[in-house]
Scaffold this motif. Structure first.
Motif, mmCIF file in Angstrom:
data_model
loop_
_atom_site.group_PDB
_atom_site.id
_atom_site.type_symbol
_atom_site.label_atom_id
_atom_site.label_comp_id
_atom_site.label_asym_id
_atom_site.label_seq_id
_atom_site.Cartn_x
_atom_site.Cartn_y
_atom_site.Cartn_z
ATOM 1 N N THR A 10 -2.654 -8.084 4.647
ATOM 2 C CA THR A 10 -2.106 -6.729 4.684
ATOM 3 C C THR A 10 -2.748 -5.869 3.609
ATOM 4 O O THR A 10 -3.002 -6.324 2.501
ATOM 5 C CB THR A 10 -0.579 -6.782 4.445
ATOM 6 O OG1 THR A 10 -0.009 -7.716 5.347
ATOM 7 C CG2 THR A 10 0.051 -5.439 4.672
ATOM 8 N N ARG A 11 -2.984 -4.638 3.968
ATOM 9 C CA ARG A 11 -3.498 -3.691 2.964
ATOM 10 C C ARG A 11 -2.688 -2.407 3.024
ATOM 11 O O ARG A 11 -2.162 -2.031 4.067
ATOM 12 C CB ARG A 11 -4.981 -3.408 3.178
ATOM 13 C CG ARG A 11 -5.316 -2.668 4.435
ATOM 14 C CD ARG A 11 -6.807 -2.328 4.501
ATOM 15 N NE ARG A 11 -7.127 -1.683 5.752
ATOM 16 C CZ ARG A 11 -6.949 -0.392 6.015
ATOM 17 N NH1 ARG A 11 -6.474 0.414 5.089
ATOM 18 N NH2 ARG A 11 -7.249 0.110 7.198
ATOM 19 N N LYS A 12 -2.566 -1.756 1.880
ATOM 20 C CA LYS A 12 -1.882 -0.461 1.806
ATOM 21 C C LYS A 12 -2.848 0.602 2.304
ATOM 22 O O LYS A 12 -4.018 0.606 1.965
ATOM 23 C CB LYS A 12 -1.446 -0.159 0.374
ATOM 24 C CG LYS A 12 -0.675 1.115 0.235
ATOM 25 C CD LYS A 12 0.382 0.963 -0.816
ATOM 26 C CE LYS A 12 1.139 2.240 -1.089
ATOM 27 N NZ LYS A 12 1.957 2.705 -0.017
ATOM 28 N N CYS A 26 2.807 5.653 8.630
ATOM 29 C CA CYS A 26 2.691 4.227 8.327
ATOM 30 C C CYS A 26 1.980 4.034 6.992
ATOM 31 O O CYS A 26 0.992 4.703 6.701
ATOM 32 C CB CYS A 26 1.932 3.499 9.441
ATOM 33 S SG CYS A 26 2.851 3.439 10.990
ATOM 34 N N GLN A 27 2.512 3.110 6.195
ATOM 35 C CA GLN A 27 1.961 2.877 4.864
ATOM 36 C C GLN A 27 1.131 1.597 4.762
ATOM 37 O O GLN A 27 0.357 1.438 3.827
ATOM 38 C CB GLN A 27 3.101 2.799 3.845
ATOM 39 C CG GLN A 27 3.904 4.070 3.725
ATOM 40 C CD GLN A 27 5.047 3.884 2.745
ATOM 41 O OE1 GLN A 27 4.973 3.090 1.806
ATOM 42 N NE2 GLN A 27 6.125 4.631 2.954
ATOM 43 N N TYR A 28 1.328 0.664 5.738
ATOM 44 C CA TYR A 28 0.660 -0.640 5.653
ATOM 45 C C TYR A 28 -0.025 -0.983 6.971
ATOM 46 O O TYR A 28 0.392 -0.552 8.038
ATOM 47 C CB TYR A 28 1.665 -1.746 5.304
ATOM 48 C CG TYR A 28 2.288 -1.559 3.949
ATOM 49 C CD1 TYR A 28 1.640 -2.007 2.802
ATOM 50 C CD2 TYR A 28 3.506 -0.910 3.823
ATOM 51 C CE1 TYR A 28 2.203 -1.821 1.554
ATOM 52 C CE2 TYR A 28 4.078 -0.708 2.575
ATOM 53 C CZ TYR A 28 3.421 -1.166 1.444
ATOM 54 O OH TYR A 28 3.976 -0.972 0.210
ATOM 55 N N HIS A 29 -1.083 -1.793 6.849
ATOM 56 C CA HIS A 29 -1.806 -2.260 8.026
ATOM 57 C C HIS A 29 -1.982 -3.775 7.903
ATOM 58 O O HIS A 29 -2.522 -4.266 6.913
ATOM 59 C CB HIS A 29 -3.180 -1.584 8.115
ATOM 60 C CG HIS A 29 -4.014 -2.087 9.251
ATOM 61 N ND1 HIS A 29 -5.201 -2.737 9.067
ATOM 62 C CD2 HIS A 29 -3.812 -2.046 10.600
ATOM 63 C CE1 HIS A 29 -5.704 -3.077 10.249
ATOM 64 N NE2 HIS A 29 -4.887 -2.667 11.191
ATOM 65 N N CYS A 30 -1.509 -4.510 8.914
ATOM 66 C CA CYS A 30 -1.739 -5.956 8.964
ATOM 67 C C CYS A 30 -3.041 -6.150 9.727
ATOM 68 O O CYS A 30 -3.103 -5.923 10.941
ATOM 69 C CB CYS A 30 -0.589 -6.686 9.655
ATOM 70 S SG CYS A 30 -0.930 -8.455 9.854
ATOM 71 N N VAL A 40 7.876 -0.990 3.370
ATOM 72 C CA VAL A 40 7.941 -2.350 2.849
ATOM 73 C C VAL A 40 8.906 -3.204 3.669
ATOM 74 O O VAL A 40 8.640 -4.385 3.944
ATOM 75 C CB VAL A 40 8.342 -2.355 1.353
ATOM 76 C CG1 VAL A 40 8.594 -3.765 0.844
ATOM 77 C CG2 VAL A 40 7.269 -1.682 0.517
ATOM 78 N N LEU A 43 7.231 -4.208 6.779
ATOM 79 C CA LEU A 43 6.165 -5.136 6.412
ATOM 80 C C LEU A 43 6.738 -6.537 6.200
ATOM 81 O O LEU A 43 6.195 -7.522 6.728
ATOM 82 C CB LEU A 43 5.460 -4.655 5.139
ATOM 83 C CG LEU A 43 4.446 -5.617 4.522
ATOM 84 C CD1 LEU A 43 3.257 -5.817 5.456
ATOM 85 C CD2 LEU A 43 3.990 -5.103 3.168
#
Length: 180
Positions: A10-12, A26-30, A40, A43
């Motif tokens: 995962t990255r921010k 969206c704040q995160y990408h898997c 969070v 996530l």
């Protein structure tokens, strides 16, 4: 050599303006699942999901397997020799036990036919394939003619076959039933 595994998937997201319309919050990408996650909480939920964990396990397994060194010629020869020695020393076929296994099923089949004429027994598994060890069990398949009456009577038929086997258990070693 040690294997370093980085399974962080995962990255921010730094620049949300590049995200598709409707997903710019969206704040995160898997990267593993190619999923966008809003916060969070989502996530954490995603990282515990069955699909993510399965992909993570697959990634881990692939990394471990890709770093294994292939066996040497000496290791292959030693393994081959071990298998051949085991077969020679423990094979029911080499020791003549395979014929006895066929005879057991044939004799039991005759006993069963006296009580249940529509039933046939057949040897299957490692004994039928010629791969049984001396310690292998004897797998017997119970063939029941597919009629409506027989379908209703299957439990009774199985218990009758088991009773016949148990009545003759003194001729054999460790008679037990495992119907499936």
């Amino acid at each position: 050599s040690q294997l370093a595994l980085n399974l962080n998937t995962t990255r921010k997201i730094q620049d949300q303006s590049k995200l598709p319309v409707g997903q710019q919050d969206c704040q995160y990408h898997c990267q593993l699942c190619n999923s966008l996650l809003k916060d969070v909480k989502s996530l954490k939920y995603h990282n515990k999901s069955e699909g993510h964990l399965a992909r993570l396990e697959e990634k881990f397994t692939n990394r471990i397997l890709s770093n294994l060194t292939p066996p040497t010629i000496q290791q292959l020869k030693a393994t081959t020799q071990l298998v051949e020695d085991s077969f020679q020393n423990h094979s029911a076929c080499v020791k003549g036990q395979d014929r006895i296994r066929w005879m057991i099923v044939e004799e039991l089949g005759k006993l069963v036919k006296c009580v249940l004429p529509d039933i046939n027994l057949e040897l299957f598994g490692s004994s039928a394939m010629g791969l049984a060890l001396l310690s292998s069990n004897v797998n017997i398949n119970i063939n029941i003619e597919d009629t409506e009456t027989n379908q209703k009577e299957i439990p009774k038929i199985l218990l009758t076959v088991l009773r016949i086997l148990q009545e003759n258990a003194n001729l054999y070693y460790k008679v037990y039933a495992d119907f499936y």
